[in-house]
Scaffold this motif. Structure first.
Motif, mmCIF file in Angstrom:
data_model
loop_
_atom_site.group_PDB
_atom_site.id
_atom_site.type_symbol
_atom_site.label_atom_id
_atom_site.label_comp_id
_atom_site.label_asym_id
_atom_site.label_seq_id
_atom_site.Cartn_x
_atom_site.Cartn_y
_atom_site.Cartn_z
ATOM 1 N N ASP A 32 49.939 45.927 34.973
ATOM 2 C CA ASP A 32 48.644 45.661 35.591
ATOM 3 C C ASP A 32 47.933 46.933 36.025
ATOM 4 O O ASP A 32 48.238 47.494 37.084
ATOM 5 N N SER A 35 46.257 47.013 39.709
ATOM 6 C CA SER A 35 46.947 47.026 41.000
ATOM 7 C C SER A 35 48.078 48.047 40.941
ATOM 8 O O SER A 35 48.369 48.595 39.870
ATOM 9 N N TYR A 74 45.271 39.000 45.663
ATOM 10 C CA TYR A 74 44.345 39.309 44.577
ATOM 11 C C TYR A 74 43.088 38.479 44.756
ATOM 12 O O TYR A 74 43.076 37.519 45.525
ATOM 13 N N GLY A 75 42.040 38.833 44.039
ATOM 14 C CA GLY A 75 40.754 38.176 44.200
ATOM 15 C C GLY A 75 40.773 36.702 43.872
ATOM 16 O O GLY A 75 39.926 35.954 44.322
ATOM 17 N N ASP A 76 41.757 36.250 43.094
ATOM 18 C CA ASP A 76 41.826 34.813 42.764
ATOM 19 C C ASP A 76 42.642 34.061 43.813
ATOM 20 O O ASP A 76 43.123 32.962 43.562
ATOM 21 N N SER A 78 45.568 34.528 44.767
ATOM 22 C CA SER A 78 47.023 34.502 44.578
ATOM 23 C C SER A 78 47.584 35.697 45.338
ATOM 24 O O SER A 78 46.840 36.582 45.768
ATOM 25 N N GLN A 110 50.369 30.069 42.159
ATOM 26 C CA GLN A 110 49.974 30.489 40.803
ATOM 27 C C GLN A 110 51.107 31.264 40.137
ATOM 28 O O GLN A 110 51.394 31.063 38.957
ATOM 29 N N ASN A 117 56.531 34.687 33.901
ATOM 30 C CA ASN A 117 56.158 35.919 34.593
ATOM 31 C C ASN A 117 57.143 36.180 35.729
ATOM 32 O O ASN A 117 57.220 35.397 36.672
ATOM 33 N N LEU A 120 55.039 41.797 38.592
ATOM 34 C CA LEU A 120 53.997 42.703 38.119
ATOM 35 C C LEU A 120 54.446 44.144 38.194
ATOM 36 O O LEU A 120 55.236 44.503 39.093
ATOM 37 N N ILE A 211 35.894 48.582 35.682
ATOM 38 C CA ILE A 211 37.295 49.001 35.694
ATOM 39 C C ILE A 211 37.994 48.460 34.456
ATOM 40 O O ILE A 211 37.676 47.359 33.974
ATOM 41 N N GLY A 215 45.497 43.503 34.130
ATOM 42 C CA GLY A 215 46.027 42.384 34.916
ATOM 43 C C GLY A 215 45.071 41.225 35.053
ATOM 44 O O GLY A 215 45.441 40.177 35.598
ATOM 45 N N THR A 216 43.822 41.403 34.588
ATOM 46 C CA THR A 216 42.829 40.333 34.656
ATOM 47 C C THR A 216 42.568 39.832 33.243
ATOM 48 O O THR A 216 42.384 40.644 32.336
ATOM 49 N N GLY A 293 30.378 38.438 43.557
ATOM 50 C CA GLY A 293 31.323 38.616 44.657
ATOM 51 C C GLY A 293 32.372 39.681 44.407
ATOM 52 O O GLY A 293 33.228 39.944 45.261
ATOM 53 N N ILE A 294 32.353 40.316 43.226
ATOM 54 C CA ILE A 294 33.378 41.331 42.922
ATOM 55 C C ILE A 294 32.828 42.724 43.193
ATOM 56 O O ILE A 294 33.516 43.590 43.731
ATOM 57 N N PHE A 296 31.771 44.922 41.010
ATOM 58 C CA PHE A 296 31.787 45.800 39.834
ATOM 59 C C PHE A 296 32.205 44.949 38.639
ATOM 60 O O PHE A 296 32.584 43.774 38.802
ATOM 61 N N ILE A 298 34.703 43.865 35.650
ATOM 62 C CA ILE A 298 36.116 43.946 35.273
ATOM 63 C C ILE A 298 36.223 43.765 33.766
ATOM 64 O O ILE A 298 35.791 42.736 33.230
HETATM 65 C C1 1VS Z 1 41.722 37.572 38.777
HETATM 66 C C2 1VS Z 1 42.595 38.759 39.034
HETATM 67 N N1 1VS Z 1 41.786 39.946 39.295
HETATM 68 C C3 1VS Z 1 41.370 40.224 40.559
HETATM 69 O O1 1VS Z 1 41.614 39.507 41.509
HETATM 70 C C4 1VS Z 1 40.625 41.473 40.747
HETATM 71 C C5 1VS Z 1 39.394 41.591 41.464
HETATM 72 C C6 1VS Z 1 38.655 40.478 42.056
HETATM 73 C C7 1VS Z 1 38.145 40.619 43.344
HETATM 74 C C8 1VS Z 1 37.409 39.561 43.893
HETATM 75 C C9 1VS Z 1 37.203 38.375 43.163
HETATM 76 C C10 1VS Z 1 37.742 38.247 41.867
HETATM 77 C C11 1VS Z 1 38.473 39.294 41.310
HETATM 78 C C12 1VS Z 1 38.926 42.877 41.523
HETATM 79 S S1 1VS Z 1 40.013 43.921 40.731
HETATM 80 C C13 1VS Z 1 41.059 42.691 40.253
HETATM 81 N N2 1VS Z 1 42.167 42.941 39.478
HETATM 82 C C14 1VS Z 1 43.402 42.647 39.907
HETATM 83 O O2 1VS Z 1 43.681 42.155 40.948
HETATM 84 C C15 1VS Z 1 44.480 42.970 38.900
HETATM 85 N N3 1VS Z 1 45.698 42.258 39.245
HETATM 86 C C16 1VS Z 1 45.658 40.808 38.954
HETATM 87 C C17 1VS Z 1 47.031 40.216 39.202
HETATM 88 C C18 1VS Z 1 46.971 38.741 39.111
HETATM 89 C C19 1VS Z 1 46.267 37.902 39.946
HETATM 90 N N4 1VS Z 1 46.507 36.593 39.602
HETATM 91 C C20 1VS Z 1 47.336 36.579 38.518
HETATM 92 C C21 1VS Z 1 47.867 35.500 37.797
HETATM 93 C C22 1VS Z 1 48.718 35.780 36.736
HETATM 94 C C23 1VS Z 1 49.017 37.097 36.405
HETATM 95 C C24 1VS Z 1 48.494 38.174 37.129
HETATM 96 C C25 1VS Z 1 47.660 37.905 38.186
#
Ligand code: 1VS
Length: 325
Positions: A32, A35, A74-76, A78, A110, A117, A120, A211, A215-216, A293-294, A296, A298
């Motif tokens: 990822d 992160s 994370y933003g979702d 989880s 999740q 999985n 990470l 970015i 991981g997204t 809401g992010i 930037f 992705i």
């Molecule tokens: C949807 C996942 N991505 C994010 O939340 C995210 C955000 C982000 C921030 C606010 C709202 C939505 C997204 C910014 S950078 C960024 N990137 C990360 O956070 C990278 N890591 C994601 C790890 C991750 C989150 N949920 C999962 C479910 C399965 C496998 C991996 C994951």
């Protein structure tokens, strides 16, 4: 040292899992670049949260870092949390003799549900590692000084295994030349400025601050770019029910072009026709969604699986290299 590890896609290319030896035990981890924590399901994770997952047993060879904890969200919405050990981690033959391994004592539903999985492996900058009271380094930062070249490359593929290579660039994995752009590290991400987006030879506007995030799953673009893109797919709607833009699965989905470093790169429309949005299979969920809401853009796996990307720290100014596959 240098090495290469396979990146195996889950269903619909939702994420890519790589086999990693953690304290001599093989776990399938999601690498990822968005992160900076290496966290794993472990024998400390409640059985109710970890059935079906391979688990790291720190008792075998882990050295507890007493009083150290981690907690990531994370933003979702989880997330996971737990305690910290130092142990040997091997990725594609590249060995970190003493890597911070963050053993989960709690994981969100999740992660519980995705039984392929086992955790990470963060590859963003260590400045966003969540371990307290002392921040720890990512696997890449731990081994960086021992690599033939201080870089790793990402070659994700649609529906088949790709690779993460550490310490070298395999020139057979891309076509044309690699275009490098400067990276802003202040937010801890591999962050850069992308340029104009087009589809069907029409301008969609500028993508801007973005970015590179393995991981997204999807691409989250500025709302103006996203709506201009879907205006070109008849029958598309931004559905609150579905959680984003959907369109008829038999729609003609245009290729998405983005300028990076003055060069144009293409994400095939078929990658943007991402998954069935419902059981009828009539509506499909878009691989491009708004970055509301992010703050930037992705560029996640939908984008990255069309590219060969170099994550380069060979000089004091980190940079990203992009090439078509
Ligand atoms: C949807 C996942 N991505 C994010 O939340 C995210 C955000 C982000 C921030 C606010 C709202 C939505 C997204 C910014 S950078 C960024 N990137 C990360 O956070 C990278 N890591 C994601 C790890 C991750 C989150 N949920 C999962 C479910 C399965 C496998 C991996 C994951």
């Amino acid at each position: 040292q240098s090495g290469s590890v396979a990146a195996n896609p889950e269903q619909y290319d939702e994420s890519y899992l790589c086999p990693v030896q953690v304290g001599g035990q093989t776990l399938n981890l999601d690498f990822d670049t968005g992160s900076a924590d290496l966290w794993v399901f472990s024998t400390l994770t409640p059985a109710s949260e970890s059935t079906g997952h391979a688990k790291y047993n720190p008792k075998t060879s882990g050295k507890a870092k007493s009083g150290y904890t981690w907690n990531i969200s994370y933003g979702d919405n989880s997330g996971a949390s737990g305690t910290v050990y130092a142990d040997k981690v091997v990725v594609g033959g590249v060995t970190a003799t003493s890597q911070a391994v963050e053993a989960a004592t709690s994981v969100s539903t999740q992660f519980m549900q995705d039984t392929d999985n086992d955790g990470l492996l963060g590859l963003a900058f260590s400045t966003i590692n969540t371990v307290q009271p002392q921040q720890q380094t990512t696997f890449f930062d731990t081994v960086k000084g021992t690599l033939a070249k201080k870089l790793f490359t990402v070659d994700l593929k649609a529906g088949t295994a790709g690779t993460y290579d550490f310490g070298y660039i395999d020139n057979s994995k891309y076509s044309g030349t690699i275009t490098y752009v400067p990276v802003k590290t202040t937010n801890g991400f591999w962050e850069f400025t992308a340029g104009a987006a087009t589809a069907n030879n029409r301008s969609l506007g500028s993508v801007g601050d973005a970015i590179a995030d393995t991981g997204t799953t999807l691409m989250y673009l500025p709302t103006a770019v996203t709506s201009a893109y879907y205006a070109q797919i008849s029958g598309s709607t931004n559905s609150a029910d579905a959680g984003g833009y959907i369109f008829p699965c038999d729609a003609d989905v245009p290729d998405f072009h983005i300028a990076i470093g003055g060069k144009s790169f293409t994400v095939p429309g078929e990658y943007i026709n991402f998954t069935p949005a419902d059981n009828s299979g009539e509506q499909c969920f878009g691989g491009i969604q708004p970055n509301t809401g992010i703050g930037f853009t992705i560029l996640g796996d939908v984008f990255l699986k069309a590219m060969f990307v170099v994550f380069d720290q060979t000089t004091s100014a980190p940079r990203l290299g992009f090439a078509a596959q």
